[in-house]
Design a protein around this motif. Structure first.
Motif, PDB file in Angstrom:
ATOM      1  N   VAL A  32      -4.377  -7.678   1.104  1.00 33.64           N
ATOM      2  CA  VAL A  32      -5.159  -7.789  -0.133  1.00 33.64           C
ATOM      3  C   VAL A  32      -4.194  -7.850  -1.313  1.00 33.64           C
ATOM      4  O   VAL A  32      -3.349  -6.969  -1.484  1.00 33.64           O
ATOM      5  CB  VAL A  32      -6.114  -6.584  -0.274  1.00 33.64           C
ATOM      6  CG1 VAL A  32      -6.774  -6.574  -1.641  1.00 33.64           C
ATOM      7  CG2 VAL A  32      -7.153  -6.615   0.835  1.00 33.64           C
TER       8      VAL A  32
ATOM      9  N   GLY B 225      -2.388   1.791  -0.329  1.00 32.99           N
ATOM     10  CA  GLY B 225      -3.076   2.290  -1.519  1.00 32.99           C
ATOM     11  C   GLY B 225      -3.084   1.294  -2.662  1.00 32.99           C
ATOM     12  O   GLY B 225      -3.842   1.439  -3.611  1.00 32.99           O
ATOM     13  N   GLU B 226      -2.225   0.304  -2.578  1.00 33.39           N
ATOM     14  CA  GLU B 226      -2.148  -0.731  -3.618  1.00 33.39           C
ATOM     15  C   GLU B 226      -1.515  -1.967  -2.982  1.00 33.39           C
ATOM     16  O   GLU B 226      -0.878  -1.868  -1.931  1.00 33.39           O
ATOM     17  CB  GLU B 226      -1.297  -0.257  -4.806  1.00 33.39           C
ATOM     18  CG  GLU B 226       0.163  -0.046  -4.437  1.00 33.39           C
ATOM     19  CD  GLU B 226       1.050   0.370  -5.600  1.00 33.39           C
ATOM     20  OE1 GLU B 226       0.544   0.670  -6.698  1.00 33.39           O
ATOM     21  OE2 GLU B 226       2.284   0.404  -5.382  1.00 33.39           O
TER      22      GLU B 226
ATOM     23  N   ASP C 184     -12.501  -6.381  -2.453  1.00 29.34           N
ATOM     24  CA  ASP C 184     -11.138  -6.824  -2.127  1.00 29.34           C
ATOM     25  C   ASP C 184     -11.203  -8.228  -1.522  1.00 29.34           C
ATOM     26  O   ASP C 184     -12.024  -8.483  -0.633  1.00 29.34           O
ATOM     27  CB  ASP C 184     -10.488  -5.849  -1.128  1.00 29.34           C
ATOM     28  CG  ASP C 184     -10.194  -4.507  -1.782  1.00 29.34           C
ATOM     29  OD1 ASP C 184      -9.750  -4.503  -2.945  1.00 29.34           O
ATOM     30  OD2 ASP C 184     -10.429  -3.471  -1.143  1.00 29.34           O
TER      31      ASP C 184
ATOM     32  N   ASP D 196       2.473  -2.016   5.687  1.00 27.19           N
ATOM     33  CA  ASP D 196       1.429  -1.871   4.680  1.00 27.19           C
ATOM     34  C   ASP D 196       0.110  -1.564   5.382  1.00 27.19           C
ATOM     35  O   ASP D 196      -0.295  -2.291   6.285  1.00 27.19           O
ATOM     36  CB  ASP D 196       1.356  -3.247   3.977  1.00 27.19           C
ATOM     37  CG  ASP D 196       0.394  -3.275   2.817  1.00 27.19           C
ATOM     38  OD1 ASP D 196      -0.106  -2.216   2.430  1.00 27.19           O
ATOM     39  OD2 ASP D 196       0.153  -4.388   2.310  1.00 27.19           O
ATOM     40  N   ASN D 197      -0.540  -0.483   4.997  1.00 29.64           N
ATOM     41  CA  ASN D 197      -1.865  -0.225   5.570  1.00 29.64           C
ATOM     42  C   ASN D 197      -2.901  -0.109   4.479  1.00 29.64           C
ATOM     43  O   ASN D 197      -2.601   0.265   3.355  1.00 29.64           O
ATOM     44  CB  ASN D 197      -1.832   0.984   6.503  1.00 29.64           C
ATOM     45  CG  ASN D 197      -1.519   2.263   5.768  1.00 29.64           C
ATOM     46  OD1 ASN D 197      -2.401   2.912   5.237  1.00 29.64           O
ATOM     47  ND2 ASN D 197      -0.233   2.625   5.726  1.00 29.64           N
TER      48      ASN D 197
ATOM     49  N   LYS E 200      -0.644   4.941  -7.635  1.00 30.22           N
ATOM     50  CA  LYS E 200      -0.912   3.515  -7.745  1.00 30.22           C
ATOM     51  C   LYS E 200      -0.511   3.024  -9.125  1.00 30.22           C
ATOM     52  O   LYS E 200      -0.881   3.636 -10.123  1.00 30.22           O
ATOM     53  CB  LYS E 200      -2.409   3.255  -7.572  1.00 30.22           C
ATOM     54  CG  LYS E 200      -2.977   3.755  -6.271  1.00 30.22           C
ATOM     55  CD  LYS E 200      -4.453   3.417  -6.194  1.00 30.22           C
ATOM     56  CE  LYS E 200      -5.055   4.059  -4.960  1.00 30.22           C
ATOM     57  NZ  LYS E 200      -5.946   3.177  -4.218  1.00 30.22           N
TER      58      LYS E 200
ATOM     59  N   THR F  32     -11.608   4.904  -0.003  1.00 30.48           N
ATOM     60  CA  THR F  32     -12.276   6.197   0.104  1.00 30.48           C
ATOM     61  C   THR F  32     -13.684   6.074   0.674  1.00 30.48           C
ATOM     62  O   THR F  32     -14.068   6.847   1.550  1.00 30.48           O
ATOM     63  CB  THR F  32     -12.396   6.824  -1.309  1.00 30.48           C
ATOM     64  OG1 THR F  32     -11.137   6.723  -1.950  1.00 30.48           O
ATOM     65  CG2 THR F  32     -12.844   8.254  -1.246  1.00 30.48           C
TER      66      THR F  32
ATOM     67  N   ARG G 273      -8.508  -8.181  -6.309  1.00 31.12           N
ATOM     68  CA  ARG G 273      -9.907  -7.801  -6.159  1.00 31.12           C
ATOM     69  C   ARG G 273     -10.761  -8.774  -6.971  1.00 31.12           C
ATOM     70  O   ARG G 273     -10.299  -9.308  -7.970  1.00 31.12           O
ATOM     71  CB  ARG G 273     -10.133  -6.377  -6.694  1.00 31.12           C
ATOM     72  CG  ARG G 273      -9.408  -5.311  -5.910  1.00 31.12           C
ATOM     73  CD  ARG G 273      -9.558  -3.967  -6.589  1.00 31.12           C
ATOM     74  NE  ARG G 273     -10.931  -3.653  -6.909  1.00 31.12           N
ATOM     75  CZ  ARG G 273     -11.824  -3.136  -6.058  1.00 31.12           C
ATOM     76  NH1 ARG G 273     -11.473  -2.858  -4.825  1.00 31.12           N
ATOM     77  NH2 ARG G 273     -13.063  -2.884  -6.437  1.00 31.12           N
TER      78      ARG G 273
HETATM   79  O1  DLL Z   1      -6.206   3.849  -1.692  1.00 31.38           O
HETATM   80  C1  DLL Z   1      -6.888   4.658   0.467  1.00 31.38           C
HETATM   81  C2  DLL Z   1      -5.478   4.512   0.938  1.00 31.38           C
HETATM   82  C3  DLL Z   1      -4.561   5.520   0.710  1.00 31.38           C
HETATM   83  C4  DLL Z   1      -5.103   3.387   1.662  1.00 31.38           C
HETATM   84  C5  DLL Z   1      -3.281   5.406   1.179  1.00 31.38           C
HETATM   85  C6  DLL Z   1      -3.805   3.286   2.163  1.00 31.38           C
HETATM   86  C7  DLL Z   1      -2.885   4.302   1.924  1.00 31.38           C
HETATM   87  P1  DLL Z   1      -8.905   4.314  -2.865  1.00 31.38           P
HETATM   88  O2  DLL Z   1      -8.177   5.177  -3.811  1.00 31.38           O
HETATM   89  O3  DLL Z   1     -10.371   4.482  -2.747  1.00 31.38           O
HETATM   90  O4  DLL Z   1      -8.369   4.511  -1.400  1.00 31.38           O
HETATM   91  O5  DLL Z   1      -8.575   2.819  -3.240  1.00 31.38           O
HETATM   92  C8  DLL Z   1      -9.061   1.769  -2.442  1.00 31.38           C
HETATM   93  O6  DLL Z   1      -7.201   0.401  -3.154  1.00 31.38           O
HETATM   94  O7  DLL Z   1     -10.317  -1.123  -2.300  1.00 31.38           O
HETATM   95  C9  DLL Z   1      -7.948  -1.744  -2.538  1.00 31.38           C
HETATM   96  O8  DLL Z   1      -8.364  -2.389  -3.720  1.00 31.38           O
HETATM   97  C10 DLL Z   1      -6.712  -0.890  -2.818  1.00 31.38           C
HETATM   98  N1  DLL Z   1      -5.854  -0.789  -1.634  1.00 31.38           N
HETATM   99  C11 DLL Z   1      -5.739   0.228  -0.766  1.00 31.38           C
HETATM  100  N2  DLL Z   1      -4.789  -0.043   0.152  1.00 31.38           N
HETATM  101  C12 DLL Z   1      -4.318  -1.273  -0.134  1.00 31.38           C
HETATM  102  C13 DLL Z   1      -3.325  -2.125   0.446  1.00 31.38           C
HETATM  103  C14 DLL Z   1      -7.091   4.293  -0.978  1.00 31.38           C
HETATM  104  N3  DLL Z   1      -2.601  -1.776   1.504  1.00 31.38           N
HETATM  105  C15 DLL Z   1      -8.621   0.453  -3.021  1.00 31.38           C
HETATM  106  N4  DLL Z   1      -3.130  -3.347  -0.128  1.00 31.38           N
HETATM  107  C16 DLL Z   1      -8.980  -0.706  -2.122  1.00 31.38           C
HETATM  108  C17 DLL Z   1      -3.841  -3.738  -1.201  1.00 31.38           C
HETATM  109  C18 DLL Z   1      -4.998  -1.751  -1.268  1.00 31.38           C
HETATM  110  N5  DLL Z   1      -4.753  -2.965  -1.804  1.00 31.38           N
END
Ligand code: DLL
Length: 448
Positions: free
Chosen positions: A339, A227-228, A318, A248-249, A439, A253, A342
């Motif tokens: 990542v 998520g970050e 990203d 880390d995954n 986040k 959305t 951004r």
């Molecule tokens: O953050 C989806 C998610 C939730 C991924 C839980 C993993 C775990 P959004 O809120 O739409 O969705 O944010 C997406 O967060 O374009 C990246 O910039 C950043 N991001 C998400 N995961 C990572 C990561 C979720 N593992 C945006 N490392 C993305 C770095 C991440 N950045």
């Protein structure tokens, strides 16, 4: 593709179980041909069902049936986040609303959020992606996973929850917040996997330490974080203090949520892309040109089996790099670098470009600097000013003005030499930078 999301994970001859070896360990040629077949179907799905894409493809004179090579596909213009805002809420949906069984949304900082809808098949596909990435992270049936993401419009909670259940994991839906309760639950329920943002995991760790909780003796084994960004120093800190393997995954959305890529236990700085569900490209963020493999740039994703809301060539903003060499874990799927930043994170300070990740990297090399910081940018005085509020680690926190000022000066000098821009450094006592459950927003730009 031959995988069935509800199949039991199969044990591979290698060290770790792999959910779908027929794709995850296939030859690159096989992966490319499977991917391209799905890509053609997905383009046709979007073209036939979403008026925006019908017009777009007609406009460039490309019929889905004529799509033969990646170069043909590259003629399709990118899809930008603004399109999802402009068509809010249902303008890009490809199926009637009564076929949508779930909505999620990303919390926009301004204006309306971005809404995405999932058909029953989309939810199944999502579950499959989460099962695969959880296996990469070493999660096995019988694990007990505690959710520290919120269950709401954010994709993290429900998305990961159902995937983990699909794998046969016992889900503990604790949800975000109430940190002391999380610690109690880890102890009482024998939790083995923690699902959270890495920054919230560090907070859980710190609160536990204050309460005298012995992380070394706890049942917790794996952190399934995302998520970050999870910079190397944060990862190392969580691993050593919580005595777990921190994975880390990645996901977003717009294309699904979590489930786009995940870290395996061998290639610890990269994440395997779920190539049977996502077609990836890396582009130059300034020119839009598709870059050769291995070059750093912006990730562009096209989901391959999306029914509810298909997106073609979605610009993630990203920044990463993708390679396709086989991994020591046995998988042959492409791997993206974690990542860290951004393309829209860049700050322009008095004409100089500064990325917050550069500041993070400088701090990572200074013993005594903690992982907790906030960057504030303003122009109150008429000139851009970058202020860093940095929490120091308890070991070096001192009542001596001279000692603290010497440390502050050291941080200031190192930042100046790397960023080529002056930074006002303010030291903050341990524990005094706000901790968040989701986040962390490291940067506040107050410039008008
Ligand atoms: O953050 C989806 C998610 C939730 C991924 C839980 C993993 C775990 P959004 O809120 O739409 O969705 O944010 C997406 O967060 O374009 C990246 O910039 C950043 N991001 C998400 N995961 C990572 C990561 C979720 N593992 C945006 N490392 C993305 C770095 C991440 N950045």
């Amino acid at each position: 593709m031959s995988q069935n999301p509800s199949q039991n994970p199969s044990q591979q001859p290698g060290q770790y179980p792999i959910l779908n070896p027929s794709l995850e360990c296939a030859s690159r040629d096989e992966i490319a041909s499977q991917q391209f077949a799905l890509l053609r179907e997905q383009v046709a799905w979007a073209y036939e069902r979403v008026p925006y894409y019908t017009e777009l493809l007609d406009g460039i004179g490309l019929k889905p049936a004529e799509l033969r090579t990646p170069a043909d596909f590259q003629r399709i213009p990118f899809t930008e986040k603004s399109l999802l805002r402009d068509t809010y809420p249902y303008g890009l949906f490809a199926v009637p609303l009564d076929e949508i069984i779930r909505l999620h949304a990303s919390s926009g900082t301004t204006g309306k959020p971005i809404v995405v809808g999932y058909t029953r098949q989309d939810i199944e596909e999502w579950r499959y992606c989460i099962m695969a990435l959880a296996q990469m992270a070493g999660v096995v049936p019988g694990d007990r996973a505690q959710m520290a993401f919120g269950y709401g419009m954010f994709t993290g909670g429900f998305g990961l929850h159902y995937g983990m259940e699909g794998l046969g994991v016992m889900m503990i839906p604790a949800a975000a917040g109430n940190t002391e309760r999380h610690i109690m639950m880890i102890e009482d329920y024998g939790t083995t996997v923690l699902i959270a943002t890495p920054s919230y995991a560090l907070h859980i760790c710190e609160v536990g330490e204050k309460l005298g909780f012995d992380w070394a003796a706890s049942s917790l084994r794996v952190g399934l974080f995302g998520g970050e960004p999870c910079p190397p120093k944060l990862k190392a800190e969580i691993e050593s203090r919580m005595h777990i393997t921190c994975t880390d995954n990645y996901g977003l959305t717009e294309v699904m949520g979590p489930g786009v890529s995940g870290e395996c236990l061998v290639s610890r700085q990269q994440q395997h892309i779920m190539e049977d569900r996502f077609y990836w490209e890396v582009i130059d963020p300034n020119t839009g040109e598709v870059l050769p493999e291995g070059q750093p740039g912006e990730l562009v994703l096209t989901p391959l089996k999306k029914q509810g809301i298909p997106l073609l060539r979605y610009r993630t903003h990203d920044l990463t790099r993708v390679i396709t060499e086989p991994c020591g874990c046995g998988r042959t799927t492409a791997r993206m670098d974690k990542v860290r930043t951004r393309s829209d994170d860049m700050l322009i300070i008095r004409g100089t470009n500064v990325y917050p990740s550069q500041i993070e990297d400088v701090l990572a090399g200074i013993p005594g600097a903690s992982a907790h910081y906030r960057i504030i940018v303003d122009n109150e005085t008429g000139l851009d000013r970058l202020t860093l509020n940095l929490e120091v680690q308890p070991e070096i926190f001192s009542d001596s003005f001279t000692a603290m000022d010497g440390f502050r000066q050291q941080v200031t000098d190192k930042l100046k030499s790397v960023l080529q821009v002056g930074v006002v450094v303010k030291l903050v006592e341990p524990g005094n930078i706000d901790r968040v459950m989701g986040k962390t927003k490291h940067v506040e730009d107050l410039r008008s």
